[in-house]
Design a protein around this motif. Structure first.
Motif, PDB file in Angstrom:
ATOM      1  N   SER A  73     -11.294   2.444  12.463  1.00 31.94           N
ATOM      2  CA  SER A  73     -10.061   1.681  12.311  1.00 31.94           C
ATOM      3  C   SER A  73      -9.630   1.959  10.550  1.00 31.94           C
ATOM      4  N   SER A  74      -8.372   1.106  10.023  1.00 33.72           N
ATOM      5  CA  SER A  74      -7.772   1.687   9.220  1.00 33.72           C
ATOM      6  C   SER A  74      -8.606   1.348   7.772  1.00 33.72           C
ATOM      7  N   ALA A  75      -8.466   2.244   6.822  1.00 29.12           N
ATOM      8  CA  ALA A  75      -8.987   1.779   5.866  1.00 29.12           C
ATOM      9  C   ALA A  75      -8.159   0.520   4.548  1.00 29.12           C
ATOM     10  N   VAL A  76      -9.092  -0.969   4.004  1.00 27.29           N
ATOM     11  CA  VAL A  76      -8.297  -1.707   3.537  1.00 27.29           C
ATOM     12  C   VAL A  76      -7.832  -1.642   2.109  1.00 27.29           C
ATOM     13  N   LEU A  77      -6.369  -1.802   1.880  1.00 30.96           N
ATOM     14  CA  LEU A  77      -6.115  -1.068   0.671  1.00 30.96           C
ATOM     15  C   LEU A  77      -6.844  -2.002  -0.526  1.00 30.96           C
ATOM     16  N   GLY A  78      -6.456  -1.905  -1.872  1.00 35.92           N
ATOM     17  CA  GLY A  78      -6.777  -2.010  -2.598  1.00 35.92           C
ATOM     18  C   GLY A  78      -5.992  -2.263  -4.333  1.00 35.92           C
ATOM     19  N   ASN A  79      -6.607  -1.416  -4.961  1.00 35.85           N
ATOM     20  CA  ASN A  79      -5.037  -1.769  -6.228  1.00 35.85           C
ATOM     21  C   ASN A  79      -4.869   0.167  -5.935  1.00 35.85           C
ATOM     22  N   PRO A  80      -3.724  -0.325  -6.878  1.00 36.79           N
ATOM     23  CA  PRO A  80      -2.814  -1.191  -6.792  1.00 36.79           C
ATOM     24  C   PRO A  80      -2.189  -2.094  -6.513  1.00 36.79           C
ATOM     25  N   ALA A  81      -2.258  -3.249  -6.461  1.00 35.25           N
ATOM     26  CA  ALA A  81      -1.971  -4.567  -5.973  1.00 35.25           C
ATOM     27  C   ALA A  81      -0.517  -4.703  -5.130  1.00 35.25           C
ATOM     28  N   GLU A  82      -0.291  -5.539  -4.417  1.00 31.68           N
ATOM     29  CA  GLU A  82       1.002  -5.227  -3.954  1.00 31.68           C
ATOM     30  C   GLU A  82       1.897  -5.419  -4.772  1.00 31.68           C
ATOM     31  N   ASN A  83       2.876  -4.880  -5.063  1.00 30.25           N
ATOM     32  CA  ASN A  83       4.119  -5.256  -5.389  1.00 30.25           C
ATOM     33  C   ASN A  83       3.976  -5.181  -6.940  1.00 30.25           C
ATOM     34  N   ALA A  84       2.919  -4.024  -7.173  1.00 30.21           N
ATOM     35  CA  ALA A  84       2.443  -3.807  -8.465  1.00 30.21           C
ATOM     36  C   ALA A  84       3.593  -2.748  -9.323  1.00 30.21           C
ATOM     37  N   THR A  85       3.904  -2.435 -10.914  1.00 31.70           N
ATOM     38  CA  THR A  85       4.777  -2.025 -11.937  1.00 31.70           C
ATOM     39  C   THR A  85       3.330  -0.709 -12.251  1.00 31.70           C
ATOM     40  N   ILE A  86       4.096   1.097 -12.393  1.00 28.84           N
ATOM     41  CA  ILE A  86       2.960   0.753 -13.146  1.00 28.84           C
ATOM     42  C   ILE A  86       4.260   2.337 -13.403  1.00 28.84           C
ATOM     43  N   THR A  87       4.473   2.371 -15.292  1.00 32.35           N
ATOM     44  CA  THR A  87       5.253   2.982 -15.952  1.00 32.35           C
ATOM     45  C   THR A  87       4.780   3.678 -16.479  1.00 32.35           C
ATOM     46  N   LEU A  88       5.001   5.221 -15.975  1.00 37.14           N
ATOM     47  CA  LEU A  88       4.472   6.614 -16.816  1.00 37.14           C
ATOM     48  C   LEU A  88       5.350   6.833 -17.789  1.00 37.14           C
ATOM     49  N   ASP A  89       3.296   7.336 -18.888  1.00 36.56           N
ATOM     50  CA  ASP A  89       3.864   7.203 -20.231  1.00 36.56           C
ATOM     51  C   ASP A  89       4.639   8.784 -20.463  1.00 36.56           C
ATOM     52  N   GLU A  90       5.199   9.788 -21.252  1.00 41.21           N
ATOM     53  CA  GLU A  90       5.413  10.727 -20.640  1.00 41.21           C
ATOM     54  C   GLU A  90       5.085  11.217 -22.326  1.00 41.21           C
ATOM     55  N   THR A  91       4.358  10.426 -23.158  1.00 40.69           N
ATOM     56  CA  THR A  91       3.515  11.242 -24.153  1.00 40.69           C
ATOM     57  C   THR A  91       2.195  11.346 -24.019  1.00 40.69           C
ATOM     58  N   LYS A  92       1.768  10.771 -22.646  1.00 47.49           N
ATOM     59  CA  LYS A  92       0.472  10.973 -22.074  1.00 47.49           C
ATOM     60  C   LYS A  92       0.559  11.473 -20.774  1.00 47.49           C
ATOM     61  N   PRO A  93       0.600  12.509 -20.386  1.00 48.05           N
ATOM     62  CA  PRO A  93       0.910  13.000 -19.260  1.00 48.05           C
ATOM     63  C   PRO A  93      -0.352  13.465 -18.357  1.00 48.05           C
ATOM     64  N   ASP A  94      -1.885  13.422 -19.049  1.00 44.45           N
ATOM     65  CA  ASP A  94      -2.421  13.445 -18.395  1.00 44.45           C
ATOM     66  C   ASP A  94      -3.371  12.245 -18.037  1.00 44.45           C
ATOM     67  N   ALA A  95      -2.824  11.029 -18.569  1.00 45.00           N
ATOM     68  CA  ALA A  95      -3.373  10.098 -17.750  1.00 45.00           C
ATOM     69  C   ALA A  95      -3.282   9.489 -16.603  1.00 45.00           C
ATOM     70  N   THR A  96      -4.000   8.795 -15.957  1.00 45.02           N
ATOM     71  CA  THR A  96      -4.495   8.482 -14.577  1.00 45.02           C
ATOM     72  C   THR A  96      -3.885   7.299 -14.267  1.00 45.02           C
ATOM     73  N   VAL A  97      -3.711   6.807 -12.782  1.00 49.19           N
ATOM     74  CA  VAL A  97      -3.618   6.238 -12.333  1.00 49.19           C
ATOM     75  C   VAL A  97      -4.486   5.762 -10.671  1.00 49.19           C
ATOM     76  N   ARG A  98      -5.107   5.155 -10.990  1.00 46.88           N
ATOM     77  CA  ARG A  98      -6.425   4.932  -9.888  1.00 46.88           C
ATOM     78  C   ARG A  98      -5.928   4.234  -8.252  1.00 46.88           C
ATOM     79  N   PHE A  99      -5.875   4.970  -6.796  1.00 45.50           N
ATOM     80  CA  PHE A  99      -5.676   3.570  -6.268  1.00 45.50           C
ATOM     81  C   PHE A  99      -6.721   4.096  -4.835  1.00 45.50           C
ATOM     82  N   GLU A 100      -7.148   3.196  -4.525  1.00 50.52           N
ATOM     83  CA  GLU A 100      -8.571   2.776  -4.150  1.00 50.52           C
ATOM     84  C   GLU A 100      -8.484   1.681  -3.210  1.00 50.52           C
TER      85      GLU A 100
END
Length: 613
Positions: A73-100
């Protein structure tokens, strides 16, 4: 099979086969055995009785599943949710974005691994994703946390400008054995860093370059740094181009690299068109990622300038381009003084040594004051000077030039000179010259070979020291070395008596010397195999000596097996021996003796002595 007297035998063969469509088949094979003949008394008659037994076969169930008869079967996507928006902050280059995501399932409970894929929302599938990342725990984790820098660099490599919002989609690819499933995707919008992030390495590759179009062989550019050692995002490299070719600039030596090309209005941009080479020749290429520009400086020549060479500071000694950012020349260094490398005869382009290093170079105009110095020459004579402007650190080397120019013509005469004095006139024989016997040479002196006895004729030299060998204590030591024209003095590694042969046809000078050993054995007692071979020490000129424990009435000979065999039938402890003479038996008292032998240059006779200590 069993045989029964007077009876036929029935053999039944049973074959099991895998079940097909829930049916089973039985196979029987009956073998009819002919009558056995039975003779009773005189009149024999035959009886034939056939008995048929039917035996049933046993059933065996097939439990092998057809290959591939299971599902993933296929994996069932969780977060980020559909049509989520993410802004990357260059002052925090090591900050992470969680995909699950939820687990994909194998109908046979086989193990499953995962990888995250991120691509443009406009692409129909994930065959060429912008980013592919495997999860942790050998791909078993059901989440992934890329850093802001990783996401930003992936978008930059895909050609998206800084401070722009990119509409993307993400999915998870599950894999189990040979099966793979791609989950339904979700859209996500990601805004890049406000300012562009620059790669720390750059390479050039293309049809115009020395390495061609294979990106894995791309030529590295050097990253320039400021006075504090920080990256300036300016790169340079020295290479040659062919006319009519093109190239691009890569952040890595692989297909996943960020690629720079020419912008429509000039300058540099990601995923731009191929850059046209400036023409055939050798160039310095400079790439400035701060201004998105590139430039070329044509290198007509690099030269040595300085008091170490004959031309001094008023002239120069050109180097030849060898390829791959390397220039080289063979030059006579006349003084142990300084020199520099200069491009195009222009004092604005000088390479000097980095202070505190043994061989690192820096462009004077790119270095802080007081961090560079002239390059010191540490030895005089002919040397190969190499300047390597390839890779992250420029370097130089100075090594003695052991090569010679093969002689163009053979002179009528040839002399070995020492300080203007004739040591020997060599004897000409066809294409060779040879010393008349062995010449006693000294380590503390240097020698020259010349066609004139006053040193005014054509000079010749060798590529190595006379007497230089890895087996100095062998019996007869001989080594050929390259020989040719040149005024470099000839050095000697060790005091010895040398025979020198010079072959003008092969361009080889061959030297030879003998080591002398005192052989000591009991000939009358059959002690040859138990003999002593005492190695003697050479003393200039023509003398060998050593102190040894000798036994009474033993046989003695001074040998260099087997060209030299000095002996005598005399019994005095001093006198003359001849090469090939009989065994010497003059030591009649056991004791420690200092043995000395002085040979003639032709090794035909020698004066000897044995002095009891």
């Amino acid at each position: 099979m069993f045989l029964f007297f007077g009876l036929p035998f029935l053999a039944c063969f049973h074959e099991n086969r895998p079940k097909t469509e829930d049916r089973q088949e039985l196979y029987f094979q009956v073998i009819h055995v002919p009558y056995f003949y039975i003779m009773k008394k005189i009149n024999a008659f035959f009886h034939l009785v056939a008995l048929l037994f039917v035996m049933s076969a046993c059933e065996e169930k097939d439990n092998i599943e057809p290959v591939g008869n299971w599902e993933l079967s296929s994996a069932v996507l969780g977060n980020p949710a559909e049509n989520a928006t993410i802004t990357l902050d260059e002052t925090k280059p090591d900050a992470t974005v969680r995909f699950e995501w939820g687990a994909a399932m194998s109908s046979k409970n086989y193990g499953v691994t995962y990888k995250l894929v991120l691509d443009s929302a406009e692409n129909a599938d994930f065959k060429t994703p912008i980013l592919t990342m495997a999860t942790g725990d050998a791909g078993k984790n059901q989440f992934l946390t890329p850093t802001a820098t990783q996401l930003d660099q992936a978008l930059s490599a895909a050609g998206y400008d800084a401070n722009t919002t990119v509409k993307l989609k993400w999915a998870v690819i599950a894999q189990s054995l040979s099966k793979e499933s791609v989950s339904p995707s979700k859209t996500v919008s990601i805004t890049r860093f406000a300012h562009e992030t620059h790669p720390t390495t750059l390479y050039i590759s293309g049809s115009a370059t020395e390495k061609g179009t294979d990106v894995t062989q791309a030529i590295q550019l050097r990253p320039l740094k400021d006075a504090n050692g920080n990256q300036t995002h300016v790169f340079e490299g020295y290479t040659s181009f062919t006319s009519g070719g093109t190239f691009k600039i890569y952040s890595q030596q692989n297909a996943q690299s960020l690629v720079y090309g020419a912008a429509n209005g000039g300058g540099l941009r990601k995923n731009g068109t191929a850059i046209a080479a400036p023409g055939a020749g050798t160039y310095r290429v400079t790439v400035n990622l701060n201004t998105n520009t590139y430039s070329f400086l044509k290198i007509d020549r690099w030269s040595m300038v300085g008091s170490a060479i004959a031309a001094g500071w008023g002239g120069d000694e050109p180097l030849q381009y060898k390829g791959n950012g390397v220039w080289q020349t063979s030059v006579d260094i006349e003084k142990t003084e300084g020199f520099i490398f200069r491009a195009n005869g222009d004092w604005g382009y000088l390479m000097k040594r980095v202070k505190g290093t043994t061989n690192q170079l820096v462009m004077e105009s790119q270095a802080a004051a007081g961090t560079f110095e002239d390059i010191p020459a540490t030895a005089v004579g002919k040397h190969i000077v190499t300047m390597n402007l390839n890779g992250e650190q420029y370097t130089y080397s100075i090594v003695k030039d052991e090569t010679v120019t093969p002689p163009a013509a053979m002179p009528d005469k040839l002399y070995l000179l020492q300080g203007g004095t004739v040591v020997a006139e060599l004897v000409k024989d066809g294409t060779t010259f040879k010393t008349n016997g062995f010449i006693a040479l000294e380590k503390s002196k240097t020698y020259t070979l010349n066609a004139a006895n006053d040193g005014s004729g054509t000079a010749f030299t060798t590529t190595a020291k006379v007497g230089e060998t890895t087996t100095p204590d062998a019996d007869a030591v001989t080594v050929p070395v390259d020989f040719g024209t040149g005024s470099a003095p000839i050095a000697v590694t060790r005091d010895q008596a040398y025979q020198i042969t010079i072959n003008f046809a092969t361009g080889k000078l061959t030297w030879k010397y003998y080591n002398i050993k005192l052989f000591h054995w009991d000939d009358a007692g059959g002690g040859w195999d138990a003999r002593n071979e005492y190695l003697m020490t050479y003393k200039h000129p023509y003398t060998f000596e050593g102190t040894f424990a000798l036994k009474a009435n033993y046989d003695l000979k001074f040998n260099s097996p087997w060209d030299v065999q000095f002996g005598s039938n005399g019994t005095a402890l001093s006198g003359t021996m001849t090469n090939g003479g009989p065994n010497f038996k003059g030591v009649t008292q056991a004791g420690t003796y200092k043995a000395t032998i002085t040979v003639t240059p032709d090794y035909k006779t020698a004066e000897y002595s044995f002095v009891k200590q």
